[in-house]
Write an enzyme that holds these catalytic residues in place. Sequence first.
Site, PDB file in Angstrom:
ATOM      1  N   ASP A   1       3.666   0.125  -4.712  1.00  0.00           N
ATOM      2  CA  ASP A   1       4.797   0.820  -5.344  1.00  0.00           C
ATOM      3  C   ASP A   1       5.880  -0.165  -5.786  1.00  0.00           C
ATOM      4  OD1 ASP A   1       3.428   3.037  -4.548  1.00  0.00           O
ATOM      5  OD2 ASP A   1       5.096   3.982  -3.476  1.00  0.00           O
TER       6      ASP A   1
ATOM      7  N   HIS B   1       6.049   5.971 -10.954  1.00  0.00           N
ATOM      8  CA  HIS B   1       6.880   6.115  -9.751  1.00  0.00           C
ATOM      9  C   HIS B   1       8.330   6.419 -10.135  1.00  0.00           C
ATOM     10  CE1 HIS B   1       7.383   5.816  -5.496  1.00  0.00           C
ATOM     11  NE2 HIS B   1       8.040   4.681  -5.474  1.00  0.00           N
TER      12      HIS B   1
ATOM     13  N   HIS C   1      14.088   5.620  -9.190  1.00  0.00           N
ATOM     14  CA  HIS C   1      13.918   5.708  -7.737  1.00  0.00           C
ATOM     15  C   HIS C   1      15.189   6.236  -7.053  1.00  0.00           C
ATOM     16  CE1 HIS C   1      12.161   4.724  -3.811  1.00  0.00           C
ATOM     17  NE2 HIS C   1      11.054   4.376  -4.439  1.00  0.00           N
TER      18      HIS C   1
ATOM     19  N   HIS D   1       4.137  -2.111  -1.019  1.00  0.00           N
ATOM     20  CA  HIS D   1       5.061  -2.343  -2.128  1.00  0.00           C
ATOM     21  C   HIS D   1       4.876  -3.765  -2.636  1.00  0.00           C
ATOM     22  CE1 HIS D   1       6.819   1.070   0.032  1.00  0.00           C
ATOM     23  NE2 HIS D   1       7.399   1.400  -1.099  1.00  0.00           N
TER      24      HIS D   1
END
Lengths: 282, 224
Positions: free
Chosen positions: A88, A138, A142, A240
């Site tokens: 991610d 994603h 965020h 990540h």
Amino acid sequence: MVRVDSRRRNQRKKWILRIILLALLVGIGFGVYTVGKQLWAHDGISTTSKQGQHVVTSVAAFDTVTKEKQSPTMYNGMKRKVAYLTFDDGPNSHTPEILRILKEHNIKATFFMLGNSMQQHPDLIKQIVDEGHYPALHSMTHNFTKLYRSGSANNFIEEQKEAQQLVKEATGVTTNLIRAPYGSAPQIKEPFRDDIAEAGFKMWDWTLDTLDWNYAKNPSGMLDEVKRGLKKDTEVILMHDRKQTVEILPELIEYISSQGYEFEVYDPNAHFVVNFHHDERL
Amino acid sequence: MKSWKNKIGVLAMIVAMAMMLAACGAPSSEKLFSSFEQAASTESAAAAAFEELKQLESRDQKQYDTILDKGERSNVNVQTLITQTMSTLDQRQQAMTKVKDKVTAAYEHVAKAQSQVDKLEPAQGKEQAAQALTAYTKRYETVQQLAAQYEKLITAERALYEQLKAEQTNLKQLQQAVRERNQQWTQVNQLKQQFNQYSEQFNTNKDAFYKAAGIQTDKANSSK
């Protein structure tokens, strides 16, 4: 005298024949006219109801009852253990190293990329796709407040669509796979999921979290998390694009392989449900 | 001999005139109505095929899940079920072919309707009639593609069941067969949705055209 009578009789016969022929022609003409009118105007079918209204028929549509078929992980006495490595928040300065390690081990992975990062590294999006990895989304920012606190799914969906467009521009690939920042639970409730499904996205959470954010100074902690958590036949492992991930990734791969797992990359044609709500639509 | 020729000539003229009279007799809106409804009515014969396809696809989905479930330990347990399921693949293809044939036959009724649309005045629903005709034409074209694509899906389904049936099958090959099948399915599904959109557009636009043309209708029927 006889000849005159015979001529008269013949002429009378001719007249009678002419009248019969004319009547016949008129009759045939009228018949053809009537049939023709029906054929042209109503095509021989009754389209008028008793009340003088025309009966209308709607054409049919297909029922779409089928769906994607699932790949078996157990069949005919065989069992296949599969691990999906997922990364991610990239692409960023750590992504090239991750790609190098994956290439070394001949593993394809799934990258859930942030729009804002993609704008800074369009070349890396292309490299990810060119090397056989799957580009997934994603969001753009965020940002928890923006994504989940506006009272609707609009911001969330808009950001995913924006990110989707960035991937398409960089690679030509239209991806529908998303991962919700911070995961889908508890913030994504059913009405929110209705909108995500309606927008045509598939949403993956994970089955195993390496908790890499917690091990910046101790990457081996990520390996311990994997050792503790690796149990299911199919594991979707969350990482990540970070320094500690780069450091521990070769050891993680080695350990997961040693447990009999094969690595797979997400394939939209073999999609399966991995979300905390077990929402079959996603 | 000459007089019979004359008589035949006169007869032919009367017949031709009567047909021309009949053709000119109905206004374009009536002729279009007739074309559209005849097409929809012809398609109603495909209703059973639509339903059959739905039933067969639904049963296939259930049987596939059962095969995976009962075949976990050994596929010997599911050989009969796989054979049964495979036998319905031909029926699915036949049902899809029936649908395509009926839609193709129905399309004949509207294939030459453009000239009637051209004759309509805007106030008679010209735009709606044109849109209905376009939707129906695209729908016809879509079903041709769909039938061809469905054949590929059936081939992929068959390959998957062959894999499930094989003694020496392995999970990697099975996964590949599932992917291939799902790839074909995605395209079939897209074409089905496209077909459904055109169906809706046709139904909506022809209703709007009838309304604009002042044709009173009774929505009692559906071809499905």
